[in-house]
Each structure stands twice: as structure tokens, then as C-alpha cells.
Write a protein that holds these residues in place. Sequence first.
Motif, PDB file in Angstrom:
ATOM      1  N   SER A  69       1.369  -1.739   4.818  1.00 12.69           N
ATOM      2  CA  SER A  69       1.068  -0.306   4.686  1.00 12.69           C
ATOM      3  C   SER A  69       2.112   0.527   5.397  1.00 12.69           C
ATOM      4  N   PRO A  70       2.409   1.714   4.866  1.00  9.04           N
ATOM      5  CA  PRO A  70       3.120   2.691   5.695  1.00  9.04           C
ATOM      6  C   PRO A  70       2.147   3.272   6.707  1.00  9.04           C
ATOM      7  N   ASP A  71       2.693   3.811   7.787  1.00  7.40           N
ATOM      8  CA  ASP A  71       1.902   4.523   8.788  1.00  7.40           C
ATOM      9  C   ASP A  71       1.746   5.961   8.311  1.00  7.40           C
ATOM     10  N   CYS A 113       3.521  -3.226   8.870  1.00  4.43           N
ATOM     11  CA  CYS A 113       3.424  -1.769   8.777  1.00  4.43           C
ATOM     12  C   CYS A 113       4.798  -1.135   8.944  1.00  4.43           C
ATOM     13  N   ALA A 114       5.138  -0.196   8.047  1.00  5.92           N
ATOM     14  CA  ALA A 114       6.346   0.614   8.210  1.00  5.92           C
ATOM     15  C   ALA A 114       5.959   1.844   8.991  1.00  5.92           C
ATOM     16  N   SER A 115       6.541   1.986  10.180  1.00  5.17           N
ATOM     17  CA  SER A 115       6.127   3.061  11.084  1.00  5.17           C
ATOM     18  C   SER A 115       7.326   3.506  11.903  1.00  5.17           C
ATOM     19  N   GLY A 175       0.793  -1.229   0.000  1.00  6.08           N
ATOM     20  CA  GLY A 175       0.000   0.000   0.000  1.00  6.08           C
ATOM     21  C   GLY A 175       0.822   1.274   0.000  1.00  6.08           C
ATOM     22  N   SER A 176       2.135   1.170  -0.212  1.00  4.05           N
ATOM     23  CA  SER A 176       2.954   2.386  -0.234  1.00  4.05           C
ATOM     24  C   SER A 176       2.995   2.973  -1.638  1.00  4.05           C
ATOM     25  N   MET A 177       3.008   4.286  -1.705  1.00  2.12           N
ATOM     26  CA  MET A 177       3.128   4.985  -2.989  1.00  2.12           C
ATOM     27  C   MET A 177       4.568   5.459  -3.212  1.00  2.12           C
ATOM     28  N   HIS A 223      10.908   3.723  -3.372  1.00  2.00           N
ATOM     29  CA  HIS A 223      11.763   2.777  -2.646  1.00  2.00           C
ATOM     30  C   HIS A 223      11.127   2.474  -1.281  1.00  2.00           C
ATOM     31  N   SER A 224       9.974   1.865  -1.342  1.00  2.00           N
ATOM     32  CA  SER A 224       9.192   1.626  -0.134  1.00  2.00           C
ATOM     33  C   SER A 224       9.822   0.552   0.753  1.00  2.00           C
ATOM     34  N   ARG A 225       9.903   0.859   2.054  1.00  2.00           N
ATOM     35  CA  ARG A 225      10.407  -0.125   3.023  1.00  2.00           C
ATOM     36  C   ARG A 225       9.366  -1.217   3.286  1.00  2.00           C
ATOM     37  N   SER A 226       8.110  -0.823   3.365  1.00  2.00           N
ATOM     38  CA  SER A 226       7.102  -1.859   3.646  1.00  2.00           C
ATOM     39  C   SER A 226       7.000  -2.843   2.480  1.00  2.00           C
TER      40      SER A 226
HETATM   41  C1  LIG Z   1       1.838  11.720   4.955  1.00  2.00           C
HETATM   42  C2  LIG Z   1       2.709  10.935   5.901  1.00  2.00           C
HETATM   43  C3  LIG Z   1       2.278  10.729   7.190  1.00  2.00           C
HETATM   44  C4  LIG Z   1       3.052   9.985   8.085  1.00  2.00           C
HETATM   45  N1  LIG Z   1       2.599   9.794   9.354  1.00  2.00           N
HETATM   46  C5  LIG Z   1       3.315   9.020  10.211  1.00  2.00           C
HETATM   47  C6  LIG Z   1       2.831   8.769  11.515  1.00  2.00           C
HETATM   48  O1  LIG Z   1       1.780   9.248  11.921  1.00  2.00           O
HETATM   49  N2  LIG Z   1       3.571   7.966  12.326  1.00  2.00           N
HETATM   50  C7  LIG Z   1       4.752   7.400  11.895  1.00  2.00           C
HETATM   51  O2  LIG Z   1       5.369   6.659  12.654  1.00  2.00           O
HETATM   52  N3  LIG Z   1       5.237   7.634  10.646  1.00  2.00           N
HETATM   53  C8  LIG Z   1       4.553   8.441   9.814  1.00  2.00           C
HETATM   54  N4  LIG Z   1       5.026   8.667   8.552  1.00  2.00           N
HETATM   55  C9  LIG Z   1       6.315   8.067   8.144  1.00  2.00           C
HETATM   56  C10 LIG Z   1       6.125   6.789   7.335  1.00  2.00           C
HETATM   57  O3  LIG Z   1       5.238   5.896   7.942  1.00  2.00           O
HETATM   58  C11 LIG Z   1       7.468   6.087   7.174  1.00  2.00           C
HETATM   59  O4  LIG Z   1       8.336   6.928   6.453  1.00  2.00           O
HETATM   60  C12 LIG Z   1       7.371   4.725   6.511  1.00  2.00           C
HETATM   61  O5  LIG Z   1       8.610   4.068   6.652  1.00  2.00           O
HETATM   62  C13 LIG Z   1       7.016   4.819   5.040  1.00  2.00           C
HETATM   63  O6  LIG Z   1       6.841   3.507   4.538  1.00  2.00           O
HETATM   64  P1  LIG Z   1       7.203   3.128   3.035  1.00  2.00           P
HETATM   65  O7  LIG Z   1       8.690   3.271   2.901  1.00  2.00           O
HETATM   66  O8  LIG Z   1       6.742   1.721   2.853  1.00  2.00           O
HETATM   67  O9  LIG Z   1       6.461   4.089   2.149  1.00  2.00           O
HETATM   68  C14 LIG Z   1       4.290   9.449   7.655  1.00  2.00           C
HETATM   69  C15 LIG Z   1       4.719   9.656   6.335  1.00  2.00           C
HETATM   70  C16 LIG Z   1       3.949  10.395   5.462  1.00  2.00           C
HETATM   71  C17 LIG Z   1       4.428  10.598   4.043  1.00  2.00           C
END
Ligand SMILES: Cc1cc2nc3c(=O)[nH]c(=O)nc-3n(C[C@H](O)[C@H](O)[C@H](O)COP(=O)(O)O)c2cc1C
Length: 198
Positions: free
Chosen positions: A78-80, A109-111, A11-13, A16-19
Motif C-alpha cells: 500500500s501507499p501511505d 508500504c511506500a511512504s 493497493g496503489s491507484m 507508475h506506482s512505487r509500491s
Molecule cells: C492522498 C495522499 C496522502 C498521502 N499521505 C502521506 C502521508 O501521510 N505520509 C507519507 O509519508 N506519504 C504520504 N503520501 C505520499 C505517498 O505515500 C507516496 O507518494 C507513495 O510513494 C505513493 O506510493 P505509490 O507510488 O505506490 O502510489 C500521500 C499521498 C497521497 C496521494
Amino acid sequence: MATLKILGVSGSMREHSRSRRALALVLEAARERGAETHLLDLHALDLPMYRPDGAKDAASVAAAAEAVNWAGAFVLASPDYHGSMSGALKNFLDHFWTEFAGKVFGYLCASHEKGLTVMDQMRTAVRQCYGWSLPYGVAIHGDEDFDAEGNVSRPAVERRLRMLARDTVVYGSLIRDQFARDLVALDEPHTFAARYRK
Ligand SMILES: Cc1cc2nc3c(=O)[nH]c(=O)nc-3n(C[C@H](O)[C@H](O)[C@H](O)COP(=O)(O)O)c2cc1C
């Protein structure tokens, strides 16, 4: 026992998504345990926003529907985003809510926190669609759990991702097979599966 088909939904856009990387590891570990897998990357697929009254003939919707119908179990990644699942993943769940009965779902979840509210939301949406959820999910920290090449670098995180793969294969197969038996067990009218008989 028939081979379990697991659909991983990313579900990441992000390019280079970590999730997505973590999901790929889970699917690889599931293949090592005998599952067939497919990764549905919502970043590449670009599903249109779900419209109940809209046309359903977009090629991306048809491709996703084929993958969903193929699957016997799912891993959602999903990313968070502000404590929530990504809009792309929610949009996917809005499109395909009727196909989840009798299927097990795992979550990652990546968070930067623990992603608990994100995974709770995914679990809630899946429950409303009568899917079966594993009782835990795996959180990964995008900045701390990966090396420079983007591979998972923390052994404890890798172990949890492999556990998720193992449990999705084992419990996914059990639920799928029991659901299939219940579908044809006409002497058992009062089962959850009975309502899905054609
Ligand atoms: C719009 C937006 C909102 C986010 N909100 C949170 C959040 O509330 N808590 C958190 O821990 N990370 C938050 N993040 C960070 C992402 O969850 C984090 O960078 C994650 O590793 C992205 O995953 P991906 O690499 O799979 O896209 C946010 C990132 C974005 C772009």
C-alpha cells in the motif's frame, strides 16, 4: 512440501506506482525460492465499493475471489495515505475477509516516513480476519529508493524486500501445512483450525 501460491495485492491507484514495483520484486524473489505468484493490481481491477447488501456478481469481484481462493499466502502493498492504507486496499480487505484463516501475510508500504501506522492497520485488519502476519513490514521511500527507470536502487531496501519474499515463502508454507494437518486431526478437537472443519 507443496508449492506455496502467493498473491501480491497492490493497493496503489497510481499509474507508475512505487509500491507496485517493490511488490513485483518481492514476487520475483519468491518465485526464485520456488513459490508460484500472482499479482492482483487493484488499479487495473477496479473493484466496486464493498456493499454488504449489494450484488456480488461483478466480474472484477469474481476475478479477485478466484485469486484469493487460489492463494496460500499474501503480500499486501500500500501507499501511505495520511498514515493509513489506501482506500482501495481497505476495500479489498472488506470484500474478502472470510478467506484468510491459516494464511500468512507479509506487508510493504511506500511512504515518506516509515509506513508503520499503515502496516499496523493492515496487520490489524488481517488479524480480525484470522490471518497470520509476519512481525515486520518493509517501508520504501518512493522518491529516494528508486532509480530513473523505477527500479529499486538502494541495496539495503532490496535486501529487505528479498527477506520479505524469503520469509513469506518459508513461514507461509509452515503455517499453511500445519493448518491443513489440524483441519483433519480429528483427535485434536481444540485447535484454531477445528472451527474451519466442514
Ligand atoms: C492522498 C495522499 C496522502 C498521502 N499521505 C502521506 C502521508 O501521510 N505520509 C507519507 O509519508 N506519504 C504520504 N503520501 C505520499 C505517498 O505515500 C507516496 O507518494 C507513495 O510513494 C505513493 O506510493 P505509490 O507510488 O505506490 O502510489 C500521500 C499521498 C497521497 C496521494
